[in-house]
Design an enzyme around this catalytic site. Structure first.
Site, PDB file in Angstrom:
ATOM      1  N   SER A 184       0.866  -1.185   0.000  1.00  0.00           N
ATOM      2  CA  SER A 184       0.000   0.000   0.000  1.00  0.00           C
ATOM      3  C   SER A 184       0.898   1.228   0.000  1.00  0.00           C
ATOM      4  CB  SER A 184      -0.851  -0.011   1.278  1.00  0.00           C
ATOM      5  OG  SER A 184      -1.484   1.242   1.460  1.00  0.00           O
ATOM      6  N   TYR A 241      -2.468  -1.589  10.440  1.00  0.00           N
ATOM      7  CA  TYR A 241      -2.550  -1.762   8.978  1.00  0.00           C
ATOM      8  C   TYR A 241      -1.282  -1.233   8.314  1.00  0.00           C
ATOM      9  CZ  TYR A 241      -4.170  -1.339   4.160  1.00  0.00           C
ATOM     10  OH  TYR A 241      -4.288  -1.448   2.788  1.00  0.00           O
TER      11      TYR A 241
HETATM   12  N1  LIG Z   1      -8.594   0.001  -1.565  1.00  0.00           N
HETATM   13  C1  LIG Z   1      -7.489   0.636  -1.168  1.00  0.00           C
HETATM   14  O1  LIG Z   1      -7.486   1.861  -0.974  1.00  0.00           O
HETATM   15  C2  LIG Z   1      -6.221  -0.129  -0.974  1.00  0.00           C
HETATM   16  C3  LIG Z   1      -5.031   0.599  -0.895  1.00  0.00           C
HETATM   17  C4  LIG Z   1      -3.841  -0.095  -0.674  1.00  0.00           C
HETATM   18  C5  LIG Z   1      -3.851  -1.468  -0.547  1.00  0.00           C
HETATM   19  N2  LIG Z   1      -5.045  -2.138  -0.643  1.00  0.00           N
HETATM   20  C6  LIG Z   1      -5.006  -3.599  -0.455  1.00  0.00           C
HETATM   21  O2  LIG Z   1      -5.667  -4.242  -1.523  1.00  0.00           O
HETATM   22  C7  LIG Z   1      -6.167  -5.487  -1.058  1.00  0.00           C
HETATM   23  C8  LIG Z   1      -7.622  -5.629  -1.492  1.00  0.00           C
HETATM   24  O3  LIG Z   1      -8.388  -4.658  -0.808  1.00  0.00           O
HETATM   25  P1  LIG Z   1      -9.681  -3.966  -1.443  1.00  0.00           P
HETATM   26  O4  LIG Z   1      -9.480  -2.520  -1.372  1.00  0.00           O
HETATM   27  O5  LIG Z   1     -10.011  -4.592  -2.730  1.00  0.00           O
HETATM   28  O6  LIG Z   1     -10.793  -4.292  -0.321  1.00  0.00           O
HETATM   29  P2  LIG Z   1     -12.045  -5.297  -0.303  1.00  0.00           P
HETATM   30  O7  LIG Z   1     -12.988  -5.009  -1.406  1.00  0.00           O
HETATM   31  O8  LIG Z   1     -12.527  -5.263   1.110  1.00  0.00           O
HETATM   32  O9  LIG Z   1     -11.387  -6.706  -0.617  1.00  0.00           O
HETATM   33  C9  LIG Z   1     -10.742  -7.457   0.346  1.00  0.00           C
HETATM   34  C10 LIG Z   1     -10.693  -8.879  -0.144  1.00  0.00           C
HETATM   35  O10 LIG Z   1      -9.934  -9.639   0.801  1.00  0.00           O
HETATM   36  C11 LIG Z   1     -10.679 -10.777   1.123  1.00  0.00           C
HETATM   37  N3  LIG Z   1     -10.353 -11.210   2.477  1.00  0.00           N
HETATM   38  C12 LIG Z   1     -10.284 -10.476   3.607  1.00  0.00           C
HETATM   39  N4  LIG Z   1      -9.980 -11.266   4.646  1.00  0.00           N
HETATM   40  C13 LIG Z   1      -9.856 -12.521   4.137  1.00  0.00           C
HETATM   41  C14 LIG Z   1      -9.568 -13.784   4.705  1.00  0.00           C
HETATM   42  N5  LIG Z   1      -9.347 -13.946   6.025  1.00  0.00           N
HETATM   43  N6  LIG Z   1      -9.537 -14.861   3.884  1.00  0.00           N
HETATM   44  C15 LIG Z   1      -9.749 -14.734   2.559  1.00  0.00           C
HETATM   45  N7  LIG Z   1     -10.021 -13.576   1.966  1.00  0.00           N
HETATM   46  C16 LIG Z   1     -10.079 -12.480   2.758  1.00  0.00           C
HETATM   47  C17 LIG Z   1     -12.148 -10.398   0.968  1.00  0.00           C
HETATM   48  O11 LIG Z   1     -12.919 -11.551   0.669  1.00  0.00           O
HETATM   49  P3  LIG Z   1     -13.934 -12.298   1.693  1.00  0.00           P
HETATM   50  O12 LIG Z   1     -14.481 -11.254   2.615  1.00  0.00           O
HETATM   51  O13 LIG Z   1     -14.962 -12.920   0.778  1.00  0.00           O
HETATM   52  O14 LIG Z   1     -13.082 -13.311   2.375  1.00  0.00           O
HETATM   53  C18 LIG Z   1     -12.085  -9.503  -0.261  1.00  0.00           C
HETATM   54  O15 LIG Z   1     -12.150 -10.278  -1.430  1.00  0.00           O
HETATM   55  C19 LIG Z   1      -5.961  -5.516   0.444  1.00  0.00           C
HETATM   56  O16 LIG Z   1      -4.780  -6.249   0.746  1.00  0.00           O
HETATM   57  C20 LIG Z   1      -5.739  -4.056   0.786  1.00  0.00           C
HETATM   58  O17 LIG Z   1      -4.988  -3.868   1.944  1.00  0.00           O
HETATM   59  C21 LIG Z   1      -6.221  -1.509  -0.853  1.00  0.00           C
END
Ligand SMILES: NC(=O)c1ccc[n+]([C@@H]2O[C@H](COP(=O)([O-])OP(=O)(O)OC[C@H]3O[C@@H](n4cnc5c(N)ncnc54)[C@H](OP(=O)(O)O)[C@@H]3O)[C@@H](O)[C@H]2O)c1
Length: 252
Positions: free
Chosen positions: A137, A150
């Site tokens: 991130s 985080y």
């Molecule tokens: N959006 C941002 O601003 C941003 C910025 C920097 C980094 N990121 C990173 O990008 C990644 C995806 O995030 P996102 O923004 O797309 O958020 P999101 O829509 O909440 O997606 C998170 C994903 O992780 C899965 N997940 C969470 N805990 C899990 C577990 N214990 N086992 C299996 N799957 C799990 C969820 O699936 P289930 O709930 O179905 O398990 C979901 O598919 C994360 O690592 C996040 O830290 C996001």
């Protein structure tokens, strides 16, 4: 990582960046397997998008082992693992009582990728051309005040990626770190609508363009993340931290 012809497992692709990336990679001629805990979303994704799915809880070592066995049996050509699953929570470290919640974040965001890489490594090493894509991130490089654990897990993912890339040099496995800025997903309440976050389609489109243009890149950085990523190198880190934390109480 080449842009097409891969077999890719993305645990953490039932929503958000993972799902959008899964569909973009599928459209480029990759076989993509979507993982996550929410079975109703896995069923819907299989039906609507013709993607393979596997139920997995990356906070549970037994679930990771079971998923690795299933992927190995059903997709023996797997050559890319994307450790996408992550959670982000606001914490208050000015009052005690945060340790249990912090442990949950570490379990998913740091131990999860570590256990996934351990479980899939042999399968990846057996392929002539393989990739581990980690997901850090912009907050690995500048702290958002409200999400200390985080930020720490994502900084750890950055150094982990740098370290294992050195160890795996000379093997068939490349290590690529995806470094998203704030993106409009449901990672945090209200984030999907936040004006401070990048639209999801624009983010994934830029990521795909970078993978295509720079298949040997070790870090995937869209333009928006460079403000956070290079503050220290530019010499304006203090200003970056101040701007980040006054922009939005949730940092989006
Ligand atoms: N959006 C941002 O601003 C941003 C910025 C920097 C980094 N990121 C990173 O990008 C990644 C995806 O995030 P996102 O923004 O797309 O958020 P999101 O829509 O909440 O997606 C998170 C994903 O992780 C899965 N997940 C969470 N805990 C899990 C577990 N214990 N086992 C299996 N799957 C799990 C969820 O699936 P289930 O709930 O179905 O398990 C979901 O598919 C994360 O690592 C996040 O830290 C996001």
């Amino acid at each position: 990582m080449r842009i097409s012809g891969n077999t890719i497992f993305i645990p953490g692709a039932t929503s958000g960046i993972g799902l959008a990336l899964a569909m973009a990679l599928r459209d480029k001629g990759n076989t993509v397997i979507v993982g996550g805990r929410r079975q109703h979303l896995l069923d819907q994704i299989a039906a609507d998008h013709d993607l393979a799915t596997i139920a997995i809880d990356t906070a549970d070592p037994a679930s990771i082992s079971a998923a690795a066995r299933q992927v190995s049996a059903e997709h023996p050509n797997l050559n890319v693992l994307v450790t996408m699953a992550g959670i982000m929570r606001v914490e208050d470290w000015t009052r005690s009582g945060f340790a249990e919640g912090a442990a949950e974040i570490v379990t998913t965001n740091l131990l999860g990728p570590i256990r996934l890489i351990d479980a899939f490594l042999d399968q990846l090493l057996a392929q002539p051309d393989a990739t581990i894509m980690t997901v850090s991130s912009g907050l690995a490089f500048a702290p958002l005040k409200v999400t200390p654990t985080y930020n720490a897990t994502k900084a750890a993912i950055h150094l982990l990626s740098e370290s294992i890339r050195l160890q795996l040099a000379g093997t068939s496995v490349d290590v690529v770190e995806l470094e998203p800025p704030a993106v409009q997903t449901d990672l945090m309440p209200g984030q999907r609508e936040s004006a401070f976050a990048m639209p999801l389609d624009a983010f994934v489109g830029e990521v795909m363009g970078l993978i295509e243009a720079q298949p040997d890149a070790t870090e995937i950085q869209v333009e928006r993340v460079k403000f956070l990523r290079y503050g220290e190198a530019r010499g304006d880190y203090d200003q970056v931290v101040a701007t980040l934390n006054q922009a939005d109480p949730h940092g989006k």
